[in-house]
Scaffold this motif. Structure first.
Motif, PDB file in Angstrom:
ATOM      1  N   THR A  35       0.832  -1.207   0.000  1.00 18.98           N
ATOM      2  CA  THR A  35       0.000   0.000   0.000  1.00 18.98           C
ATOM      3  C   THR A  35       0.866   1.256   0.000  1.00 18.98           C
ATOM      4  OG1 THR A  35      -1.923  -1.011   1.054  1.00 18.98           O
ATOM      5  CG2 THR A  35      -1.633   1.349   1.389  1.00 18.98           C
ATOM      6  N   LYS A  36       0.479   2.204  -0.845  1.00 14.34           N
ATOM      7  CA  LYS A  36       1.191   3.479  -0.925  1.00 14.34           C
ATOM      8  C   LYS A  36       0.207   4.637  -0.741  1.00 14.34           C
ATOM      9  CE  LYS A  36       5.325   1.945  -1.840  1.00 14.34           C
ATOM     10  NZ  LYS A  36       6.353   2.064  -0.782  1.00 14.34           N
ATOM     11  N   PHE A  37       0.659   5.642  -0.022  1.00 18.14           N
ATOM     12  CA  PHE A  37      -0.096   6.874   0.148  1.00 18.14           C
ATOM     13  C   PHE A  37       0.759   8.033  -0.366  1.00 18.14           C
ATOM     14  CE2 PHE A  37      -1.543   4.480   4.131  1.00 18.14           C
ATOM     15  CZ  PHE A  37      -2.667   3.956   3.500  1.00 18.14           C
ATOM     16  N   GLY A  38       0.106   9.140  -0.719  1.00 18.61           N
ATOM     17  CA  GLY A  38       0.878  10.313  -1.103  1.00 18.61           C
ATOM     18  C   GLY A  38       0.214  11.176  -2.141  1.00 18.61           C
ATOM     19  N   LEU A  39       0.914  12.235  -2.491  1.00 18.42           N
ATOM     20  CA  LEU A  39       0.407  13.248  -3.417  1.00 18.42           C
ATOM     21  C   LEU A  39       1.432  13.444  -4.544  1.00 18.42           C
ATOM     22  CD1 LEU A  39      -0.757  15.669  -0.593  1.00 18.42           C
ATOM     23  CD2 LEU A  39      -2.268  14.307  -2.052  1.00 18.42           C
ATOM     24  N   PRO A  40       1.396  12.573  -5.572  1.00 21.35           N
ATOM     25  CA  PRO A  40       2.414  12.627  -6.627  1.00 21.35           C
ATOM     26  C   PRO A  40       2.105  13.591  -7.769  1.00 21.35           C
ATOM     27  CG  PRO A  40       0.998  10.720  -6.950  1.00 21.35           C
ATOM     28  CD  PRO A  40       0.490  11.421  -5.709  1.00 21.35           C
ATOM     29  N   GLU A  41       1.128  14.476  -7.591  1.00 19.87           N
ATOM     30  CA  GLU A  41       0.692  15.355  -8.689  1.00 19.87           C
ATOM     31  C   GLU A  41       1.830  16.146  -9.329  1.00 19.87           C
ATOM     32  OE1 GLU A  41      -3.067  14.891  -6.163  1.00 19.87           O
ATOM     33  OE2 GLU A  41      -0.912  14.969  -5.854  1.00 19.87           O
ATOM     34  N   PHE A  95       6.722  19.791   2.903  1.00 16.12           N
ATOM     35  CA  PHE A  95       7.299  20.125   1.597  1.00 16.12           C
ATOM     36  C   PHE A  95       7.780  18.914   0.773  1.00 16.12           C
ATOM     37  CE2 PHE A  95       8.404  24.889   2.405  1.00 16.12           C
ATOM     38  CZ  PHE A  95       7.112  25.233   2.030  1.00 16.12           C
ATOM     39  N   PRO A  96       8.533  17.963   1.345  1.00 18.88           N
ATOM     40  CA  PRO A  96       8.993  16.832   0.515  1.00 18.88           C
ATOM     41  C   PRO A  96       7.843  16.011  -0.069  1.00 18.88           C
ATOM     42  CG  PRO A  96      10.203  16.913   2.588  1.00 18.88           C
ATOM     43  CD  PRO A  96       9.076  17.883   2.704  1.00 18.88           C
ATOM     44  N   GLY A 117       6.571  14.951  -4.388  1.00 17.24           N
ATOM     45  CA  GLY A 117       5.622  13.863  -4.639  1.00 17.24           C
ATOM     46  C   GLY A 117       6.010  12.563  -3.965  1.00 17.24           C
ATOM     47  N   LYS A 118       6.753  12.656  -2.856  1.00 17.60           N
ATOM     48  CA  LYS A 118       7.217  11.447  -2.161  1.00 17.60           C
ATOM     49  C   LYS A 118       6.035  10.594  -1.698  1.00 17.60           C
ATOM     50  CE  LYS A 118      10.509  11.338   0.942  1.00 17.60           C
ATOM     51  NZ  LYS A 118      11.393  11.729   2.075  1.00 17.60           N
ATOM     52  N   GLN A 119       6.065   9.315  -2.053  1.00 23.86           N
ATOM     53  CA  GLN A 119       5.042   8.390  -1.595  1.00 23.86           C
ATOM     54  C   GLN A 119       5.555   7.659  -0.352  1.00 23.86           C
ATOM     55  OE1 GLN A 119       3.534   5.924  -4.829  1.00 23.86           O
ATOM     56  NE2 GLN A 119       3.687   7.633  -6.258  1.00 23.86           N
ATOM     57  N   PHE A 120       4.643   7.152   0.448  1.00 24.93           N
ATOM     58  CA  PHE A 120       5.060   6.498   1.695  1.00 24.93           C
ATOM     59  C   PHE A 120       4.139   5.322   1.995  1.00 24.93           C
ATOM     60  CE2 PHE A 120       2.674  10.389   2.258  1.00 24.93           C
ATOM     61  CZ  PHE A 120       1.636  10.071   3.105  1.00 24.93           C
ATOM     62  N   ASP A 121       4.644   4.381   2.797  1.00 21.28           N
ATOM     63  CA  ASP A 121       3.876   3.176   3.114  1.00 21.28           C
ATOM     64  C   ASP A 121       3.083   3.368   4.407  1.00 21.28           C
ATOM     65  OD1 ASP A 121       5.801   3.015   5.108  1.00 21.28           O
ATOM     66  OD2 ASP A 121       6.884   1.334   4.179  1.00 21.28           O
ATOM     67  N   VAL A 122       2.363   2.323   4.792  1.00 23.62           N
ATOM     68  CA  VAL A 122       1.491   2.398   5.976  1.00 23.62           C
ATOM     69  C   VAL A 122       2.297   2.700   7.235  1.00 23.62           C
ATOM     70  CG1 VAL A 122      -0.090   1.090   7.443  1.00 23.62           C
ATOM     71  CG2 VAL A 122      -0.234   0.841   4.955  1.00 23.62           C
ATOM     72  N   PRO A 154       6.290  22.908  -8.671  1.00 22.96           N
ATOM     73  CA  PRO A 154       6.862  23.027  -7.318  1.00 22.96           C
ATOM     74  C   PRO A 154       6.792  24.450  -6.773  1.00 22.96           C
ATOM     75  CG  PRO A 154       8.327  21.763  -8.754  1.00 22.96           C
ATOM     76  CD  PRO A 154       7.269  22.358  -9.624  1.00 22.96           C
ATOM     77  N   GLU A 155       6.963  25.422  -7.654  1.00 20.94           N
ATOM     78  CA  GLU A 155       6.896  26.817  -7.206  1.00 20.94           C
ATOM     79  C   GLU A 155       5.462  27.179  -6.801  1.00 20.94           C
ATOM     80  OE1 GLU A 155       8.685  29.408 -10.096  1.00 20.94           O
ATOM     81  OE2 GLU A 155      10.569  28.277 -10.100  1.00 20.94           O
ATOM     82  N   ALA A 156       4.491  26.684  -7.558  1.00 19.18           N
ATOM     83  CA  ALA A 156       3.085  26.949  -7.217  1.00 19.18           C
ATOM     84  C   ALA A 156       2.715  26.270  -5.899  1.00 19.18           C
ATOM     85  CB  ALA A 156       2.171  26.449  -8.342  1.00 19.18           C
ATOM     86  N   ILE A 157       3.247  25.064  -5.686  1.00 18.70           N
ATOM     87  CA  ILE A 157       2.972  24.339  -4.436  1.00 18.70           C
ATOM     88  C   ILE A 157       3.526  25.110  -3.245  1.00 18.70           C
ATOM     89  CG2 ILE A 157       3.585  22.266  -3.108  1.00 18.70           C
ATOM     90  CD1 ILE A 157       3.417  20.712  -5.809  1.00 18.70           C
ATOM     91  N   MET A 158       4.769  25.582  -3.370  1.00 22.14           N
ATOM     92  CA  MET A 158       5.363  26.344  -2.270  1.00 22.14           C
ATOM     93  C   MET A 158       4.541  27.599  -1.976  1.00 22.14           C
ATOM     94  SD  MET A 158       9.196  27.980  -1.837  1.00 22.14           S
ATOM     95  CE  MET A 158      10.054  26.439  -1.627  1.00 22.14           C
ATOM     96  N   SER A 159       4.133  28.297  -3.022  1.00 21.45           N
ATOM     97  CA  SER A 159       3.338  29.523  -2.841  1.00 21.45           C
ATOM     98  C   SER A 159       2.003  29.216  -2.170  1.00 21.45           C
ATOM     99  CB  SER A 159       3.099  30.194  -4.191  1.00 21.45           C
ATOM    100  OG  SER A 159       4.312  30.594  -4.776  1.00 21.45           O
ATOM    101  N   ALA A 160       1.312  28.179  -2.664  1.00 23.81           N
ATOM    102  CA  ALA A 160       0.001  27.828  -2.100  1.00 23.81           C
ATOM    103  C   ALA A 160       0.129  27.408  -0.639  1.00 23.81           C
ATOM    104  CB  ALA A 160      -0.634  26.701  -2.919  1.00 23.81           C
ATOM    105  N   ALA A 161       1.207  26.678  -0.334  1.00 24.14           N
ATOM    106  CA  ALA A 161       1.409  26.211   1.042  1.00 24.14           C
ATOM    107  C   ALA A 161       1.687  27.377   1.983  1.00 24.14           C
ATOM    108  CB  ALA A 161       2.569  25.211   1.078  1.00 24.14           C
ATOM    109  N   VAL A 162       2.585  28.260   1.586  1.00 28.77           N
ATOM    110  CA  VAL A 162       2.971  29.386   2.452  1.00 28.77           C
ATOM    111  C   VAL A 162       1.828  30.385   2.599  1.00 28.77           C
ATOM    112  CG1 VAL A 162       4.559  31.335   2.704  1.00 28.77           C
ATOM    113  CG2 VAL A 162       5.423  29.103   1.936  1.00 28.77           C
TER     114      VAL A 162
END
Length: 711
Positions: A132-138, A163-164, A169-174, A250-258
């Protein structure tokens, strides 16, 4: 039909079962959006609701956004699309703020929109499954998480920790999800997952998200916190250094997050939608979705494989030559459970080749990614040998010896005797025509090219080269083998350099031409990076070695002369000759090339190249255009000459084989998105200034005149 089944039990707990109709996985398509609106309205109207469980009827929990829809969103649809996304998020927010406990019962992988649905619940309980993998690889498709993923991940983890997972788009396990606090509990069966979900609902009759509780503070602090502000002051510059301005996501993600971390949740969600809208309607996302999703899926589905031929799997493989390439091929076979014989001229050389696999496997064990027992089991599949008799029973032999036609002919004839009836013989050559090499074979129909890339354990692409007499069955089997070892096949027809080596050569040559024209080598390398190439041409040339380039040039000239053709002299040949024979700088392996390689220090450009510098008027954009166009135009020539048969193979091959700027979606898509009319005009300008290597191929001219795209 509804994509969400609504079921209320005797305890007044509603289970929402995600089940997109006619699909093997759940996606955020129109059916899902309509269904979500219906269930949100229905839940809001419930008077005795105890809680909500969100489950899935599919093998995985939820796959994410519908890329078929997303790739079609245009600038003129931006307002409508913005409203559509805002409405979707509003319904998720309705369920999240009911005041009643909402639990995600995660039966499997949840990526992208699926993980965003899970994050919008108050408790996440996952089935214990190492796959099983979870994450946001968009971000890997040029997009950002547009369903609240940025807003919630930042509020759960804090800006720096989130941020990572957002920008890479780092995916991670359970197990990792539990350690991050993103999954609250696990179970060994779905019945247990659902039992735990019901028990938690009963124990927590009122529930809300932690960040909806007044006074909640983002972990680590918001952007005004001194420690966070200090990091954010340099983060954009560090990010730009990585992306070189080629990747807006990545730049849009940083802006939206901050920006989102400084306002309330609903405003943050709106900010996120604005950035998502901008990326979705932009060209880079369309380039990347088209190639990295639809293109790769086409290849995985056998897009270039001959149809009507039964699937095939190799049982025993031999690799001739235990150098770096051969050792890597042997490792790639063994790690997928295939018995492999690694053959070299001496037992010592063969053993050294096997030790390459041992080192890679030991590294996995040391990092906890493999058990010692599994390592020993994989190593036992590799037989290091100097004896041809050990090849008995092989159904595939791959020759990976030095690029010399006579040597390859000798080993082919000696090894083929041991192939099983109907077995395949493949050459790992990177430049020599397969049809010529096949002449040494006892059966040319069973001879094919399998061009691996170095280092084989990391490089995903394999270029399959059909000879003039290669049979459809041999091609199908070669395709199946490449997929059997979990690599990506592209199929090309035979020619000198095939596709990848040929076009890759134009990139390196253009970089060296710029040096001979007097451009500072650092400017050449930077222009390549800003074009989107992963490494500069001079650094790559050092990796390949100048000696090999000189050898290939001489062999090509000799072969063309034998065919009554000439290879025009290039100023690059003078540079290479000077580097090797005057300055004794042959490349990285020799310890000196265009770069210096100080022991224990960082490599840097050799200052002796200043000999070539002179005043010129070439600006950076001109260099970027030359670097991209010289490759793209030669890719079109490969299509025109029949070396390439599909646009998908061209785009995938150019990115995964030669590192062509990924933001473009590949060498052919670069021209599509540039506009074929404009591309013709730009090529004509470059040809007038720099020569016939920028001449417009007739195929490109024809497409532009007809108003067609390459498809």
């Amino acid at each position: 039909m509804s994509a969400i089944k609504y079921q209320k039990d005797q305890d007044n707990i509603v289970t929402l079962t995600l089940d997109s109709s006619g699909q093997s996985a759940n996606t955020m398509n129109a059916e899902f959006r309509d269904s979500l609106k219906d269930v949100a309205t229905k839940l809001k109207a419930e008077t005795d609701l105890a809680g909500v469980i969100i489950a899935s009827a599919k093998k995985t929990f939820f796959a994410g956004g519908d890329l078929n829809e997303l790739i079609q969103v245009k600038h003129e649809n931006a307002t409508e699309f913005f409203q559509q996304i805002q409405e979707l998020k509003a319904h998720m927010r309705t369920i999240e703020t009911l005041g009643k406990p909402v639990v995600a019962a995660l039966n499997g992988t949840a990526l992208g929109g699926g993980w965003e649905i899970a994050l919008a619940t108050h408790r996440r309980i996952a089935l214990n499954d190492p796959k099983t993998k979870f994450g946001l690889p968009e971000v890997t498709l040029g997009l950002l998480p547009g369903g609240g993923g940025i807003v919630r991940m930042v509020r759960f983890l804090g800006l720096q920790n989130a941020f990572p997972y957002l920008m890479e788009g780092k995916q991670f396990d359970v197990k990792t999800a539990v350690s991050l606090g993103l999954v609250h509990d696990t179970a060994d069966s779905m019945d247990e997952v659902l039992d735990k979900a019901r028990a938690w609902i009963k124990a927590n009759p009122k529930s809300q998200q932690p960040f909806d509780v007044k006074g909640y503070k983002i972990p680590g602090g918001d952007p005004r916190t001194p420690a966070v502000a200090q990091v954010l002051a340099i983060a954009p510059a560090m990010l730009r250094d990585k992306t070189k301005g080629c990747y807006p996501a990545p730049e849009a993600i940083m802006s939206a997050a901050v920006e989102g971390a400084q306002v309330d949740v609903d405003t943050a969600l709106r900010i996120e939608t604005r950035y998502f809208n901008k990326l979705t309607t932009g060209q880079v996302a369309k380039n990347m979705i088209g190639t990295f999703w639809f293109g790769l899926n086409s290849i995985k589905a056998g897009g270039s494989r001959p149809q009507g031929i039964a699937p095939w799997q190799a049982k025993k493989v031999a690799v001739l030559g235990a150098g770096m390439m051969g050792s890597g091929i042997a490792y790639s076979c063994a790690i997928k459970g295939i018995q492999v014989v690694l053959k070299d001229v001496s037992q010592e050389a063969a053993d050294k080749g096997k030790s390459y696999s041992q080192k890679l496997l030991e590294k996995r064990v040391s990092r906890g990614r493999m058990t010692a027992e599994k390592k020993d089991q994989i190593l036992s599949l590799i037989t290091a040998s100097a004896d041809y008799n050990d090849l008995a029973g092989c159904d595939l032999i791959i020759e990976a010896v030095f690029e010399n036609q006579e040597l390859k002919a000798t080993v082919t004839q000696e090894a083929e005797k041991h192939l099983v009836e109907g077995g395949i013989f493949a050459s790992n050559t990177s430049t020599l025509p397969i049809s010529e090499l096949a002449k040494a074979s006892r059966d040319e129909s069973h001879f094919i090219g399998l061009h691996f890339f170095s280092p084989v354990d990391k490089m995903q692409l394999v270029e399959i080269i059909k000879g003039k007499n290669t049979s459809a069955e041999t091609l199908a089997r070669a395709y199946d083998f490449v997929q059997q070892i979990a690599k990506t096949p592209i199929v090309v027809n035979d020619s000198r350099g095939f596709f990848t080596s040929r076009v890759f050569g134009t990139f390196i040559q253009e970089g060296m031409r710029l040096v001979t024209e007097g451009v500072h080598p650092a400017k050449v390398e930077m222009a390549a990076l800003k074009a989107g190439m992963p490494v500069g041409p001079l650094a790559i040339q050092d990796e390949v070695s100048l000696s090999l380039t000189e050898h290939i040039t001489k062999e090509t000239r000799k072969a063309l002369q034998a065919e009554g053709q000439n290879l025009p002299e290039s100023p690059v040949e003078g540079l290479v000759e000077w580097m090797i024979h005057s300055e004794n700088r042959k490349g990285k392996a020799a310890g000196a090339g265009f770069y210096e390689y100080p022991q224990g220090g960082k490599k840097h450009l050799w200052d002796g190249l200043s000999k070539w510098q002179k005043t010129n008027d070439i600006n950076e954009q001109e260099m970027i255009d030359r670097i991209l166009f010289v490759q793209a135009l030669d890719t079109v020539r490969c299509m025109q000459e029949g070396v390439l048969e599909s646009v998908v193979d061209a785009n995938i091959g150019s990115i995964f084989g030669i590192g062509f700027a990924p933001w473009t979606g590949g060498a052919i898509q670069f021209l599509n998105q540039y506009g074929l009319d404009k591309a013709v005009q730009r090529a004509q300008q470059l040809e007038a200034k720099y020569g016939e290597r920028f001449a417009v191929p007739q195929l490109l001219r024809d497409k532009a005149q007809k108003g067609e795209l390459f498809q």
